[in-house]
Design a protein around this motif. Structure first.
Motif, PDB file in Angstrom:
ATOM      1  N   SER A  45       2.122  -1.869  21.472  1.00 18.99           N
ATOM      2  CA  SER A  45       2.743  -2.369  22.700  1.00 18.99           C
ATOM      3  C   SER A  45       4.139  -1.791  22.846  1.00 18.99           C
ATOM      4  N   ASP A  46       4.625  -1.734  24.090  1.00 17.24           N
ATOM      5  CA  ASP A  46       5.913  -1.080  24.339  1.00 17.24           C
ATOM      6  C   ASP A  46       7.112  -2.006  24.201  1.00 17.24           C
ATOM      7  N   GLN A  47       6.894  -3.337  24.160  1.00 15.48           N
ATOM      8  CA  GLN A  47       7.985  -4.289  23.952  1.00 15.48           C
ATOM      9  C   GLN A  47       7.413  -5.690  23.869  1.00 15.48           C
ATOM     10  N   GLY A  48       8.275  -6.650  23.551  1.00 15.97           N
ATOM     11  CA  GLY A  48       7.819  -8.021  23.433  1.00 15.97           C
ATOM     12  C   GLY A  48       7.345  -8.588  24.758  1.00 15.97           C
ATOM     13  N   GLY A  49       6.597  -9.671  24.697  1.00 16.19           N
ATOM     14  CA  GLY A  49       6.022 -10.260  25.896  1.00 16.19           C
ATOM     15  C   GLY A  49       7.037 -10.983  26.758  1.00 16.19           C
ATOM     16  N   LEU A  50       6.631 -11.207  27.995  1.00 18.73           N
ATOM     17  CA  LEU A  50       7.489 -11.879  28.970  1.00 18.73           C
ATOM     18  C   LEU A  50       7.560 -13.368  28.716  1.00 18.73           C
ATOM     19  N   TYR A  51       6.526 -13.919  28.092  1.00 14.84           N
ATOM     20  CA  TYR A  51       6.458 -15.361  27.879  1.00 14.84           C
ATOM     21  C   TYR A  51       6.684 -15.686  26.401  1.00 14.84           C
ATOM     22  N   SER A  52       6.357 -16.878  26.005  1.00 18.91           N
ATOM     23  CA  SER A  52       6.618 -17.326  24.642  1.00 18.91           C
ATOM     24  C   SER A  52       5.914 -16.449  23.606  1.00 18.91           C
ATOM     25  N   ASN A  53       6.649 -16.088  22.571  1.00 16.82           N
ATOM     26  CA  ASN A  53       6.084 -15.346  21.457  1.00 16.82           C
ATOM     27  C   ASN A  53       6.107 -16.179  20.175  1.00 16.82           C
ATOM     28  N   TYR A  54       6.054 -17.494  20.332  1.00 20.65           N
ATOM     29  CA  TYR A  54       6.126 -18.408  19.189  1.00 20.65           C
ATOM     30  C   TYR A  54       5.109 -18.012  18.103  1.00 20.65           C
ATOM     31  N   PRO A  55       5.522 -17.978  16.826  1.00 18.91           N
ATOM     32  CA  PRO A  55       6.755 -18.545  16.263  1.00 18.91           C
ATOM     33  C   PRO A  55       7.971 -17.633  16.330  1.00 18.91           C
ATOM     34  N   LEU A  56       7.834 -16.466  16.965  1.00 16.77           N
ATOM     35  CA  LEU A  56       8.997 -15.588  17.091  1.00 16.77           C
ATOM     36  C   LEU A  56       9.962 -16.133  18.130  1.00 16.77           C
ATOM     37  N   ARG A  57      11.245 -15.893  17.902  1.00 17.38           N
ATOM     38  CA  ARG A  57      12.284 -16.290  18.848  1.00 17.38           C
ATOM     39  C   ARG A  57      12.495 -15.181  19.868  1.00 17.38           C
TER      40      ARG A  57
ATOM     41  N   LEU B 133      13.442  -9.704  28.711  1.00 17.55           N
ATOM     42  CA  LEU B 133      14.236 -10.037  29.893  1.00 17.55           C
ATOM     43  C   LEU B 133      15.078 -11.308  29.780  1.00 17.55           C
ATOM     44  N   ILE B 134      15.503 -11.679  28.584  1.00 18.76           N
ATOM     45  CA  ILE B 134      16.456 -12.769  28.448  1.00 18.76           C
ATOM     46  C   ILE B 134      17.566 -12.318  27.522  1.00 18.76           C
ATOM     47  N   ASP B 135      18.548 -13.187  27.312  1.00 19.66           N
ATOM     48  CA  ASP B 135      19.688 -12.816  26.485  1.00 19.66           C
ATOM     49  C   ASP B 135      19.329 -12.620  25.017  1.00 19.66           C
ATOM     50  N   ASP B 136      18.135 -13.036  24.624  1.00 18.82           N
ATOM     51  CA  ASP B 136      17.747 -13.022  23.218  1.00 18.82           C
ATOM     52  C   ASP B 136      16.711 -11.943  22.909  1.00 18.82           C
ATOM     53  N   THR B 137      16.749 -10.802  23.596  1.00 14.43           N
ATOM     54  CA  THR B 137      15.711  -9.793  23.409  1.00 14.43           C
ATOM     55  C   THR B 137      15.845  -9.021  22.106  1.00 14.43           C
TER      56      THR B 137
END
Length: 481
Positions: A311-323, A327-331
């Motif tokens: 995949s090219d980057q983390g998902g737009l929605y929850s990636n629990y248990p990952l923080r 597109l948010i301040d915590d990318t």
């Protein structure tokens, strides 16, 4: 002639006449004539199928989240090696794709943001983002295309005798720099854009280049539309040379529009519209993976084909248990940069094996070159390293992985070394985590492990000084970096 070309020539001469023909750039007719003297080693060279999904989070698999149905992807993970800690270089589409293609950190050549759909057809080399601070606008522009002077892996794989096909999302610039200008022999379903207007045809309503307009029929769903071509390529491939199929999906990028039958199935389970659409998008990709693997098996090349799912980057929605997520301040947290990765390498990867060693998108370039040549690829210009030892179940020397994000958010850089991760903020704040013990990044340990904190802080600063362009370094001086 470059050093690589000299070394490469020596290797090819010892291996195969076909390789010599490909290196010298002779015609297809001459290459065809060389088939009769092709060595047995050449006939065993591996095909490569890379399925590169857009915005698929680490947790967006049925094996990690029961809300999703991904039997084919689950099976691929079970058949090959599961890289639990696979990372992109930056949680943004264009830079992430650039690092995959070049084996380099995209900040080296100033491609630090996704390429905006609005710049389609522009001749301006850089964009300045209005939501950034004035200083960042002045000192941190981002390129509107991947520079032609940057070599991408298909160019060298072509010299090694590979036939290269690209299907799907490019997002590294317009027709002047499309993959058919960069070493790919055939391309299909390309556009200028980083996202669709609709997952049903017509797919794009923006102004710009779009090769799907004349071939996509009303009612076509884009994932199936492109999978049809990938399957056809495998079923009808008749060249006497190995191939690389780069299958780059638009799913599961927004707008979240699932295939109607799958959407209805998830709605019937009580999901909201957003949840049902997203789950349907994920399952559409899973069906595609199943179709492509079936085509490989039916063609009788399963034992000669490496299959990769990434995949090219983390998902737009929850990636629990990952923080964190996209597109948010915590990318720079794990949810923004850690992604799914499975590699099935017949005869090399152990069935159901799990690798906990951190790897990064820019490692594919040197790995592919080692697969193509049978020898470790050495190029000091690359930031990536071949992960062949890991594929064979061996260890790699511990190294630093670096991350950079050119947004106006405070959090912007990170470094990973083994189990340890340091996140850096423009404001001067840092966070230190042990990912083995704290996958959700909840406990800052910089005061508990001050020596490790100072070492990683120094390594990250040295990397920025050497890699980040001078205009960014000047900006840092202005803000008392």
């Amino acid at each position: 002639m470059s050093n690589f070309e000299i070394i490469y020539m020596k290797n090819i001469i010892s291996n195969t006449t076909l390789g010599i023909a490909a290196f010298l750039g002779v015609s297809n007719n001459v290459m065809a004539a060389s088939k009769s003297v092709k060595s047995s080693a050449e006939s065993k060279r591996m095909n490569i199928v890379m399925m590169f999904v857009d915005d698929l989070g680490w947790a967006d698999l049925g094996m990690r989240n029961p809300h999703y149905n991904t039997p084919n992807v689950n099976q691929l993970f079970a058949d090959g090696m599961n890289f639990e800690r696979a990372y992109v270089t930056q949680p943004a589409s264009s830079p992430s794709r650039a690092s995959l293609m070049t084996g380099k950190q995209p900040v080296r050549f100033q491609l630090v943001r996704h390429i905006d759909n609005k710049v389609a057809g522009t001749t301006e080399p850089y964009s300045y983002w209005p939501e950034n601070s004035p200083e960042l606008n002045e000192y941190m522009p981002s390129r509107n295309w991947l520079p032609m002077e940057e070599t991408i892996f298909p160019q060298l794989m072509k010299e090694c005798g590979y036939y290269n096909m690209f299907v799907g999302k490019w997002h590294l610039g317009g027709p002047e720099v499309w993959p058919d200008k960069r070493g790919y022999d055939e391309v299909y379903g390309l556009s200028d854009f980083g996202n669709v207007s609709n997952y049903y045809a017509p797919f794009f309503r923006m102004r710009g280049a779009d090769t799907t307009k004349k071939i996509a029929k009303k009612g076509d769903y884009i994932t199936e539309f492109r999978t049809d071509k990938a399957v056809s390529m495998i079923e009808n491939y008749d060249r006497d040379q190995p191939f690389i199929l780069s299958m780059h999906y638009y799913n599961v990028h927004s707008p979240n529009i699932g295939r109607k039958d799958l959407f209805d199935k998830y709605k019937a389970k009580g999901m909201t519209d957003i949840q049902a659409n997203y789950a349907a998008q994920i399952e559409a990709v899973d069906e595609s993976v199943g179709r492509i693997r079936k085509a490989i098996k039916d063609r009788g090349i399963e034992d000669n084909t490496i299959v990769i799912y990434f995949s090219d980057q983390g998902g737009l929605y929850s990636n629990y248990p990952l923080r964190g997520c996209k597109l948010i301040d915590d990318t720079m947290a794990e949810g923004g940069i850690r992604v799914p990765l499975a590699i099935y390498y017949p005869g090399v990867t152990k069935k159901g094996s799990v690798c906990q060693t951190p790897v990064q998108a820019l490692d594919f370039f040197p790995t592919f070159m080692e697969i193509a040549t049978g020898k470790k690829y050495k190029n000091k210009e690359l930031d990536g390293e071949s992960i062949m030892p890991l594929l064979k179940g061996k260890k790699m020397k511990e190294r630093n992985l670096y991350f950079f994000r050119a947004y106006n958010t405070d959090q912007y850089a990170a470094i990973i070394n083994g189990d340890w991760k340091l996140i850096k903020y423009h404001s001067g704040k840092y966070q230190l985590y042990n990912l083995r013990d704290d996958i959700s990044e909840t406990t800052d340990l910089q005061n508990v492990y001050p020596e490790r904190f100072e070492k990683m802080k120094k390594d990250l600063r040295n990397w920025e000084t050497n890699v980040v362009p001078e205009y960014e370094n000047d900006y840092r001086k202005r803000i008392n970096y």
